[in-house]
Every structure is written in C-alpha cells, then in structure tokens.
Design an enzyme around this catalytic site. Structure first.
Site, short mmCIF file in Angstrom:
data_model
loop_
_atom_site.label_atom_id
_atom_site.label_comp_id
_atom_site.label_asym_id
_atom_site.label_seq_id
_atom_site.Cartn_x
_atom_site.Cartn_y
_atom_site.Cartn_z
N ILE A 170 4.10 3.73 9.08
CA ILE A 170 3.65 2.41 8.65
C ILE A 170 4.75 1.38 8.87
O ILE A 170 4.52 0.29 9.38
CB ILE A 170 3.21 2.44 7.18
CG1 ILE A 170 1.91 3.24 7.04
CG2 ILE A 170 3.02 1.02 6.64
CD1 ILE A 170 1.41 3.39 5.61
N TYR B 283 4.82 8.35 -9.05
CA TYR B 283 4.63 7.50 -7.87
C TYR B 283 3.71 6.33 -8.19
O TYR B 283 4.01 5.17 -7.86
CB TYR B 283 4.04 8.33 -6.73
CG TYR B 283 3.59 7.53 -5.53
CD1 TYR B 283 4.52 6.99 -4.66
CD2 TYR B 283 2.24 7.32 -5.28
CE1 TYR B 283 4.12 6.24 -3.56
CE2 TYR B 283 1.82 6.58 -4.18
CZ TYR B 283 2.77 6.04 -3.32
OH TYR B 283 2.37 5.31 -2.25
N ASP C 129 21.46 3.58 1.77
CA ASP C 129 20.85 4.54 0.84
C ASP C 129 20.29 3.76 -0.33
O ASP C 129 21.02 3.37 -1.25
CB ASP C 129 21.91 5.54 0.38
CG ASP C 129 21.36 6.54 -0.64
OD1 ASP C 129 20.14 6.51 -0.90
OD2 ASP C 129 22.15 7.33 -1.18
N LYS D 211 4.56 2.18 -8.17
CA LYS D 211 3.87 1.19 -7.35
C LYS D 211 3.20 0.12 -8.21
O LYS D 211 3.13 -1.06 -7.83
CB LYS D 211 2.84 1.88 -6.45
CG LYS D 211 3.47 2.67 -5.31
CD LYS D 211 4.29 1.78 -4.40
CE LYS D 211 4.76 2.48 -3.15
NZ LYS D 211 5.53 1.60 -2.24
N SER E 64 2.58 -1.84 -1.65
CA SER E 64 2.18 -1.03 -2.80
C SER E 64 1.33 0.15 -2.32
O SER E 64 1.53 0.67 -1.22
CB SER E 64 1.45 -1.89 -3.83
OG SER E 64 1.13 -1.14 -4.97
N SER E 65 0.37 0.54 -3.13
CA SER E 65 -0.49 1.67 -2.78
C SER E 65 -1.75 1.62 -3.64
O SER E 65 -1.69 1.24 -4.82
CB SER E 65 0.23 2.99 -3.03
OG SER E 65 -0.66 4.10 -2.95
N ASN F 103 9.19 -1.91 2.07
CA ASN F 103 8.26 -0.85 2.44
C ASN F 103 8.79 0.54 2.10
O ASN F 103 8.00 1.45 1.84
CB ASN F 103 7.97 -0.94 3.95
CG ASN F 103 7.21 0.26 4.46
OD1 ASN F 103 6.02 0.43 4.16
ND2 ASN F 103 7.88 1.13 5.23
#
Length: 256
Positions: free
Chosen positions: A8, A149, A54, A153, A135-136, A86
């Site tokens: 992505i 996770y 990092d 997000k 985001s997701s 991202n």
C-alpha cells in the site's frame, strides 16, 4: 511517506511521485524494497529519496524529520508539503492475550510515531500543506484477535480530529483514509477460502486494491480537497459497517 516499502505504501508513493512530489520513501527494515522503489521512480524521471528510521523508538520521528531537513537543505525548491502516516504494525493481539510489551509496541508505531511526526512536520509546513493518516476498517468493528491493532487505529483517527482542529488556523489540513481488506499480494490471499472470507467483510463482496488507497491520498493532498480537513475518506467498500455482521474471526488467523 512512512512505511513506503510495503504494497500500500509503495502504491501511494508511486502515485504521489507521478503527481509531481519529491517523495521521501521511509523504511524501517526493508531497505532493499525502499531503494528499489526509489530506483524505479528515478528511472521514470521522478525525484525520490529513501530514508531509514525506527519508528518504534522514541527518537524515530525526529530521525526521519531530520533526514527530510537535509533533503530540503540540498534542494530548497522542495519544501515539506505532505506527510502520509502509513507505517503500522498490523493485526495485533487480543484483549485476552496482549502483554504490556506488545501493547506498547503497537501504540508506539501506530500512534506515537504519527503523533510526533505530525508535531514535528507541522513546524516545517506552510499553509496549503496536508497530512494524511492511514487508518483501517478494523477500527470500526470487533475482531477476536486484533484488539490492540483496532484500538491503535481508532486512536489514530482521534489524532486526525484533534490535529485538524488545532492546525487549521495555520492552513494545514489533516485527514484520514480508511482502507478495508485489500489485495496486497500477500501469499495467504492465494488460498480461496481466505480470500473469500476477507472479501465478504466488504459490502461490495470483493477485496480492495492498493490503488484505491493511493488515489484517496492523492485526492486529499490535492487542491481539489482544499476545503476538507478532519475528514475520514472511507475506501473500505463498506467494510466499516459490513464487518460488524460478517467478521466472526480475525484477520491475523486468516493471514498467518
């Protein structure tokens, strides 16, 4: 452009390069893919620079911003106008199984790094600049194994809300793109049952493409979106609401 060595991220980087940006391709571990991407873009006439940081480390965002500072110092015609947050640690542990160390690691990469990149970048950006957080759809429905996770997000979307309001007076826009299950060429997607299950999370019944995310970012950073800030551009194919009724397992279980 953080996390640009993944599928992505690489698609977003290619799209922004074609839009005319000098893209700084950030990578955490995959130096080969980042430099390969930059080589491809430069061969097509698009300026590109790979930069390592990092983002799990507290100093990671400053290391990356200082790399950008050096690029700008060498070419003052390329000011910092766009940041795409991202990079992310994917598919995180459950409420029952998460350890403090895992929780801290997910929040460090998925939230702390974007927060401080936004803070540092905003001091270097002028009116008309744009920040986009990736985001997701997973932030919008429960998943058996991916609790941390999803929390990270959801918090990233809250960062969009807060920073958009605070940076508006400086003419800096901040928005979110929400992908759903996406065809990233992950080997697990070659298994028909896995592909079918992930596709079923979307109301459209199919996986998204990486270009869907890239085109959304391209729009949000363009002048066409000059009146958009604090928004969520959902390109999940309806996963944010469909996932509430269809997702009975976890993305991690499907992809590992």
């Amino acid at each position: 452009m953080t996390g640009a060595s993944g599928s992505i991220g690489a698609s977003i980087a290619r799209t922004l390069a074609k839009d005319g940006y000098h893209v700084v391709v950030h990578y955490g571990q995959n130096k080969y893919q980042a430099e390969k991407l930059c080589h491809q873009l430069r061969s097509e006439g698009h300026p590109c620079t790979a930069a390592h940081a990092d983002l799990e480390a507290p100093e990671g965002p400053r290391v990356l911003i200082e790399a950008v500072d050096r690029i700008i110092a060498e070419d003052t015609s390329t000011p910092l106008t766009v940041v795409v947050n991202n990079a992310a640690l994917l598919l995180g542990p459950s409420l029952a199984d998460a350890t403090p160390a895992e929780f801290d690691r997910y929040l460090a990469i998925n939230l702390r790094a974007p927060f401080f990149l936004t803070q540092l970048a905003a001091d270097r950006m002028g009116p008309g600049s744009s920040i986009v957080n990736i985001s997701s759809a997973g932030a919008h429905f429960p998943s058996r194994s991916d609790t941390v996770y999803a929390i990270s997000k959801a918090a990233l979307e809250a960062l969009t809300d807060q920073s958009a309001a605070l940076l508006a007076e400086r003419g800096i826009r901040v928005n979110t793109v929400i992908p759903g299950p996406t065809d990233t060429a992950h080997p697990a997607l070659e298994v028909p049952a896995v592909r079918q299950h992930l596709a079923s999370i979307a109301a459209f019944g199919e996986l998204g493409e990486v270009a869907d995310v890239a085109h959304a970012v391209s729009y949000l950073v363009s002048d066409q979106a000059r009146r958009s800030t604090g928004t969520r551009l959902d390109v999940s194919g309806g996963s944010t609401f469909r996932g509430l009724t269809t997702n009975r397992g976890s993305w991690r279980e499907d992809l590992i």
